[in-house]
Design an enzyme around this catalytic site. Sequence first.
Site, PDB file in Angstrom:
ATOM      1  N   SER A   1     -28.727  46.799  19.410  1.00  0.00           N
ATOM      2  CA  SER A   1     -28.744  47.696  20.567  1.00  0.00           C
ATOM      3  C   SER A   1     -27.396  48.339  20.857  1.00  0.00           C
ATOM      4  O   SER A   1     -27.342  49.470  21.356  1.00  0.00           O
ATOM      5  CB  SER A   1     -29.264  46.962  21.807  1.00  0.00           C
ATOM      6  OG  SER A   1     -28.540  45.772  22.020  1.00  0.00           O
TER       7      SER A   1
ATOM      8  N   HIS B   1     -24.065  47.259  25.239  1.00  0.00           N
ATOM      9  CA  HIS B   1     -24.698  48.567  25.411  1.00  0.00           C
ATOM     10  C   HIS B   1     -23.682  49.612  25.869  1.00  0.00           C
ATOM     11  O   HIS B   1     -23.606  50.714  25.311  1.00  0.00           O
ATOM     12  CB  HIS B   1     -25.832  48.477  26.434  1.00  0.00           C
ATOM     13  CG  HIS B   1     -26.976  47.642  25.977  1.00  0.00           C
ATOM     14  ND1 HIS B   1     -28.053  47.341  26.789  1.00  0.00           N
ATOM     15  CD2 HIS B   1     -27.226  47.024  24.792  1.00  0.00           C
ATOM     16  CE1 HIS B   1     -28.910  46.587  26.119  1.00  0.00           C
ATOM     17  NE2 HIS B   1     -28.427  46.383  24.913  1.00  0.00           N
TER      18      HIS B   1
END
EC number: 3.4.21.105
Length: 282
Positions: free
Chosen positions: A204, A257
């Site tokens: 991610s 992230h």
Amino acid sequence: MIRVTALSNARLALAFIDYMKTQGVDMELRPQGRYAELWLAQDEKLAQVESALEAFLLDPQHPRYQAASWRTGSLHYRGETGAGLRGWLPALRQQAGPLTLGVTALCVLVFFLMALIGDDRVMAALLYPAGPAQYGQIWRWVSHAFLHFSLLHLLFNVVWWWYLAGLTERYRGRASLAILFVLSAVVSGMVQSHFSGIFFGGLSGVVYALMGYVWWHGEKNPGGPLFMPLGVIVFALLWLIAGYFNILGIAIANAAHVAGLVTGLLMAFWQTRRGQSHGYQR
């Protein structure tokens, strides 16, 4: 009214009309036997339309045109082309280059290895470096990106990777994608380990880097092939917010992230500042 061209595929003609509408140009489709004629009322925009049509005919299945149909609500186009899963999968298969495919395969392979021989053994080999004694094990700086701890986790990351990495590899080249992958994996790993230790994994951080990278290039070169639909941008931001406020009730690597997103933005910013924003491959 000016007749611009005639296409034998009415679905593609509608897709182009939808796209031009998002660019502020209204066009009209007129059936003519087996052909769909495209007509333009604004004479002064003919050059813009002809340039856009040339790019469209080179790659009519580019997600940019499907995204335009979604934004303009062209249900007829979506229905005929089998939008959603049936419409997107052929485009995704077309755009996946060797690096995109290779990383996808490694993620899937590692996931099945974890199921077959146990999480602990695989994680012991691939986790982020635990300290100076492991800093020399160079693969660990990026291998944590291949670890996924549930099928949903794997599918979520791989689908976004396939889409965004495929676009990047196709239009910016394999070298750009490789550099972005390594940079974002290293940076997101360093930042996440500072906040949560070494027990994390997943693609991610790299995916968010690609989101930032593709979005920036799309903003700086609106007519180029790299493009992020508004819905994807909103989703990415909402996912970040949900993670920070623990709305989903699951452990999310928020720091990774954000670090990935910033890395992707900075790399795209650097490229556009150096005049590489138009250096697209075909």
